[in-house]
Scaffold this motif. Sequence first.
Motif, PDB file in Angstrom:
ATOM      1  N   GLY A 155       0.806  -1.227   0.138  1.00 51.31           N
ATOM      2  CA  GLY A 155       0.046   0.120   0.060  1.00 51.31           C
ATOM      3  C   GLY A 155       0.949   1.250   0.048  1.00 51.31           C
ATOM      4  O   GLY A 155       1.750   1.391   0.670  1.00 51.31           O
ATOM      5  N   VAL A 156       0.580   2.240  -0.943  1.00 49.08           N
ATOM      6  CA  VAL A 156       1.377   3.574  -1.097  1.00 49.08           C
ATOM      7  C   VAL A 156       0.266   4.612  -0.780  1.00 49.08           C
ATOM      8  O   VAL A 156      -0.698   4.703  -0.999  1.00 49.08           O
ATOM      9  CB  VAL A 156       1.843   3.711  -2.366  1.00 49.08           C
ATOM     10  N   LYS A 157       0.723   5.522   0.089  1.00 52.87           N
ATOM     11  CA  LYS A 157      -0.133   6.843   0.603  1.00 52.87           C
ATOM     12  C   LYS A 157      -0.046   7.714  -0.661  1.00 52.87           C
ATOM     13  O   LYS A 157       1.102   8.085  -0.967  1.00 52.87           O
ATOM     14  CB  LYS A 157       0.427   7.309   1.769  1.00 52.87           C
ATOM     15  N   SER A 158      -1.151   8.383  -1.122  1.00 49.69           N
ATOM     16  CA  SER A 158      -1.042   9.360  -1.890  1.00 49.69           C
ATOM     17  C   SER A 158      -2.397  10.344  -1.573  1.00 49.69           C
ATOM     18  O   SER A 158      -3.280   9.775  -1.498  1.00 49.69           O
ATOM     19  CB  SER A 158      -1.206   8.850  -3.451  1.00 49.69           C
ATOM     20  N   ASP A 159      -1.892  11.445  -1.336  1.00 45.38           N
ATOM     21  CA  ASP A 159      -3.060  12.707  -0.931  1.00 45.38           C
ATOM     22  C   ASP A 159      -3.869  12.083  -0.044  1.00 45.38           C
ATOM     23  O   ASP A 159      -5.295  12.161   0.077  1.00 45.38           O
ATOM     24  CB  ASP A 159      -3.875  12.888  -2.081  1.00 45.38           C
ATOM     25  N   GLY A 160      -3.389  11.426   1.172  1.00 38.71           N
ATOM     26  CA  GLY A 160      -3.919  10.857   2.523  1.00 38.71           C
ATOM     27  C   GLY A 160      -4.747   9.665   1.953  1.00 38.71           C
ATOM     28  O   GLY A 160      -5.614   9.158   2.868  1.00 38.71           O
ATOM     29  N   GLU A 161      -4.633   9.012   0.975  1.00 37.53           N
ATOM     30  CA  GLU A 161      -5.483   7.828   0.526  1.00 37.53           C
ATOM     31  C   GLU A 161      -4.351   6.552   0.292  1.00 37.53           C
ATOM     32  O   GLU A 161      -3.303   6.775  -0.084  1.00 37.53           O
ATOM     33  CB  GLU A 161      -6.163   8.288  -0.709  1.00 37.53           C
ATOM     34  N   LEU A 163      -3.360   3.475  -1.394  1.00 34.89           N
ATOM     35  CA  LEU A 163      -3.320   2.735  -2.544  1.00 34.89           C
ATOM     36  C   LEU A 163      -2.727   1.475  -2.948  1.00 34.89           C
ATOM     37  O   LEU A 163      -1.499   1.560  -2.150  1.00 34.89           O
ATOM     38  CB  LEU A 163      -2.881   3.933  -3.932  1.00 34.89           C
ATOM     39  N   GLN A 164      -3.384   0.578  -3.187  1.00 33.08           N
ATOM     40  CA  GLN A 164      -2.628  -0.755  -3.062  1.00 33.08           C
ATOM     41  C   GLN A 164      -3.024  -1.703  -4.392  1.00 33.08           C
ATOM     42  O   GLN A 164      -3.960  -1.492  -5.104  1.00 33.08           O
ATOM     43  CB  GLN A 164      -3.440  -1.548  -1.898  1.00 33.08           C
ATOM     44  N   ALA A 165      -1.927  -2.580  -4.728  1.00 41.44           N
ATOM     45  CA  ALA A 165      -1.987  -3.273  -5.981  1.00 41.44           C
ATOM     46  C   ALA A 165      -2.035  -4.925  -5.468  1.00 41.44           C
ATOM     47  O   ALA A 165      -1.667  -5.209  -4.331  1.00 41.44           O
ATOM     48  CB  ALA A 165      -0.791  -3.008  -6.830  1.00 41.44           C
ATOM     49  N   ILE A 166      -2.372  -5.595  -6.442  1.00 41.11           N
ATOM     50  CA  ILE A 166      -2.319  -7.098  -6.163  1.00 41.11           C
ATOM     51  C   ILE A 166      -0.710  -7.562  -6.411  1.00 41.11           C
ATOM     52  O   ILE A 166      -0.339  -8.191  -5.681  1.00 41.11           O
ATOM     53  CB  ILE A 166      -3.325  -7.716  -7.001  1.00 41.11           C
ATOM     54  N   SER A 167      -0.419  -7.058  -7.582  1.00 41.43           N
ATOM     55  CA  SER A 167       1.215  -7.339  -7.485  1.00 41.43           C
ATOM     56  C   SER A 167       1.625  -6.133  -8.548  1.00 41.43           C
ATOM     57  O   SER A 167       1.088  -5.575  -9.279  1.00 41.43           O
ATOM     58  CB  SER A 167       1.240  -8.525  -8.554  1.00 41.43           C
ATOM     59  N   ALA A 168       3.092  -6.200  -8.606  1.00 41.06           N
ATOM     60  CA  ALA A 168       3.908  -5.312  -9.615  1.00 41.06           C
ATOM     61  C   ALA A 168       5.027  -6.123  -9.835  1.00 41.06           C
ATOM     62  O   ALA A 168       5.987  -6.352  -8.716  1.00 41.06           O
ATOM     63  CB  ALA A 168       3.882  -3.878  -8.792  1.00 41.06           C
ATOM     64  N   LEU A 186      -4.485  -4.557 -10.421  1.00 40.62           N
ATOM     65  CA  LEU A 186      -5.348  -3.878  -9.366  1.00 40.62           C
ATOM     66  C   LEU A 186      -6.580  -4.674  -9.200  1.00 40.62           C
ATOM     67  O   LEU A 186      -7.063  -5.328 -10.168  1.00 40.62           O
ATOM     68  CB  LEU A 186      -5.450  -2.669  -9.828  1.00 40.62           C
ATOM     69  N   HIS A 187      -7.194  -4.558  -7.905  1.00 42.92           N
ATOM     70  CA  HIS A 187      -8.432  -4.856  -7.702  1.00 42.92           C
ATOM     71  C   HIS A 187      -9.423  -3.473  -7.737  1.00 42.92           C
ATOM     72  O   HIS A 187     -10.486  -3.607  -8.201  1.00 42.92           O
ATOM     73  CB  HIS A 187      -8.760  -5.714  -6.412  1.00 42.92           C
ATOM     74  N   GLU A 188      -8.628  -2.636  -7.166  1.00 45.78           N
ATOM     75  CA  GLU A 188      -9.320  -1.154  -6.928  1.00 45.78           C
ATOM     76  C   GLU A 188      -9.311  -0.436  -8.162  1.00 45.78           C
ATOM     77  O   GLU A 188      -8.722  -0.918  -9.272  1.00 45.78           O
ATOM     78  CB  GLU A 188      -8.434  -0.471  -5.917  1.00 45.78           C
ATOM     79  N   GLY A 189      -9.939   0.713  -8.227  1.00 45.26           N
ATOM     80  CA  GLY A 189     -10.026   1.443  -9.459  1.00 45.26           C
ATOM     81  C   GLY A 189     -10.029   2.801  -9.209  1.00 45.26           C
ATOM     82  O   GLY A 189     -10.876   3.694  -9.546  1.00 45.26           O
ATOM     83  N   LYS A 190      -9.187   3.373  -8.546  1.00 45.17           N
ATOM     84  CA  LYS A 190      -9.304   4.776  -7.912  1.00 45.17           C
ATOM     85  C   LYS A 190      -8.490   5.687  -9.105  1.00 45.17           C
ATOM     86  O   LYS A 190      -7.875   5.340  -9.616  1.00 45.17           O
ATOM     87  CB  LYS A 190      -8.516   4.901  -6.722  1.00 45.17           C
ATOM     88  N   ASN A 191      -9.040   6.766  -8.936  1.00 42.03           N
ATOM     89  CA  ASN A 191      -8.755   7.864  -9.830  1.00 42.03           C
ATOM     90  C   ASN A 191      -7.144   8.115 -10.010  1.00 42.03           C
ATOM     91  O   ASN A 191      -6.465   8.021  -9.145  1.00 42.03           O
ATOM     92  CB  ASN A 191      -9.176   9.421  -9.176  1.00 42.03           C
ATOM     93  N   ARG A 192      -6.604   7.760 -11.284  1.00 40.35           N
ATOM     94  CA  ARG A 192      -5.225   7.801 -11.682  1.00 40.35           C
ATOM     95  C   ARG A 192      -4.454   6.900 -10.778  1.00 40.35           C
ATOM     96  O   ARG A 192      -3.318   7.350 -10.310  1.00 40.35           O
ATOM     97  CB  ARG A 192      -4.923   9.364 -11.590  1.00 40.35           C
ATOM     98  N   GLN A 193      -4.993   5.678 -10.275  1.00 38.27           N
ATOM     99  CA  GLN A 193      -4.262   5.068  -9.248  1.00 38.27           C
ATOM    100  C   GLN A 193      -2.928   4.663  -9.777  1.00 38.27           C
ATOM    101  O   GLN A 193      -1.984   4.911  -8.743  1.00 38.27           O
ATOM    102  CB  GLN A 193      -5.088   3.780  -8.949  1.00 38.27           C
ATOM    103  N   ARG A 195      -0.642   5.796 -11.924  1.00 38.02           N
ATOM    104  CA  ARG A 195       0.122   7.092 -12.154  1.00 38.02           C
ATOM    105  C   ARG A 195       0.677   7.383 -10.613  1.00 38.02           C
ATOM    106  O   ARG A 195       1.792   8.024 -10.470  1.00 38.02           O
ATOM    107  CB  ARG A 195      -0.528   7.989 -12.780  1.00 38.02           C
ATOM    108  N   ARG A 196      -0.554   7.766  -9.592  1.00 41.10           N
ATOM    109  CA  ARG A 196      -0.240   8.162  -8.360  1.00 41.10           C
ATOM    110  C   ARG A 196       0.712   7.313  -7.489  1.00 41.10           C
ATOM    111  O   ARG A 196       1.439   7.781  -6.899  1.00 41.10           O
ATOM    112  CB  ARG A 196      -1.428   8.121  -7.691  1.00 41.10           C
ATOM    113  N   MET A 197       0.656   5.953  -7.708  1.00 44.21           N
ATOM    114  CA  MET A 197       1.217   5.033  -6.966  1.00 44.21           C
ATOM    115  C   MET A 197       3.017   5.214  -7.423  1.00 44.21           C
ATOM    116  O   MET A 197       3.952   5.089  -6.602  1.00 44.21           O
ATOM    117  CB  MET A 197       1.098   3.367  -7.229  1.00 44.21           C
ATOM    118  N   PHE A 198       3.192   5.163  -8.785  1.00 41.71           N
ATOM    119  CA  PHE A 198       4.548   5.637  -9.311  1.00 41.71           C
ATOM    120  C   PHE A 198       5.077   6.898  -8.919  1.00 41.71           C
ATOM    121  O   PHE A 198       6.136   6.746  -8.437  1.00 41.71           O
ATOM    122  CB  PHE A 198       4.518   5.418 -10.668  1.00 41.71           C
TER     123      PHE A 198
END
Length: 246
Positions: A155-161, A163-168, A186-193, A195-198
């Motif tokens: 899990g990576v924090k971005s703008d207080g949120e 964001l988590q991936a299944i694998s990378a 991903l399982h999630e589908g958050k806005n620009r997820q 890109r924001r994680m990178f």
Amino acid sequence: MEQFEERLQKVIAHSGVASRRKAETMITEGRVKVNGKVVTELGTKVTNQDKVQVDEVPLTKEEPVHYLLYKPRGVISSVSDDKNRTVVTDLIPAIQERVYPVGRLDYDTSGLLLLTNDGELTQLLMHPSYEIEKVYVAKVKGIPTKTELNRFTRGVKSDGEKLQAISARIISADHEKGTSIVEVILHEGKNRQVRRMFEATGYDVQKLKRERYGFLDLKGLKSGAYRELTPHEVKQLRAYALRDKK
């Protein structure tokens, strides 16, 4: 079958009677009835069991259609744009039904996008408890380490949120150019997820493409092209969303 609720103006728009904005006006003007009663509240939700009338005429629901589009970069994942930019429905002018995208892909992101007028299936696919696997491939400036990519799964924090991936994982790396190709699931589908994680890890995404959605992929399609899902694929997609549910 579980009954899914949709906003009344959305149901009217998807029936082809009017745009969503015009449907909202019709509701507030008292021109819409649900189960024989006038409804003027824009927040009203209905299911496919409710009887909706517009100007005393019963709403007839379009036959559900389902399309898979290879969205190019530089196209908006919407049915309209106030800046007159190209939207995904501009790429499918031959389709008569009023379809809409399931979720979104960023303006600069290419790849697989579903378009449909099937509200029940859309809610299944978009509901956070139904985990649809989405595979992205990113061209990144720099070469992330395994430790850095492991952060994606923790899990990576971005703008207080969070964001988590299944694998990378790194698919390939060009040490001369200092770039890499990374697959993120991903399982999630958050806005620009993606890109924001990178960005949160200190890497810039140069290109991003969604290559798979559930079991569906882009095989046989060129950028900007689309195809209709087969009845078997639609049935599979519904079953895939419900696979872990009782």
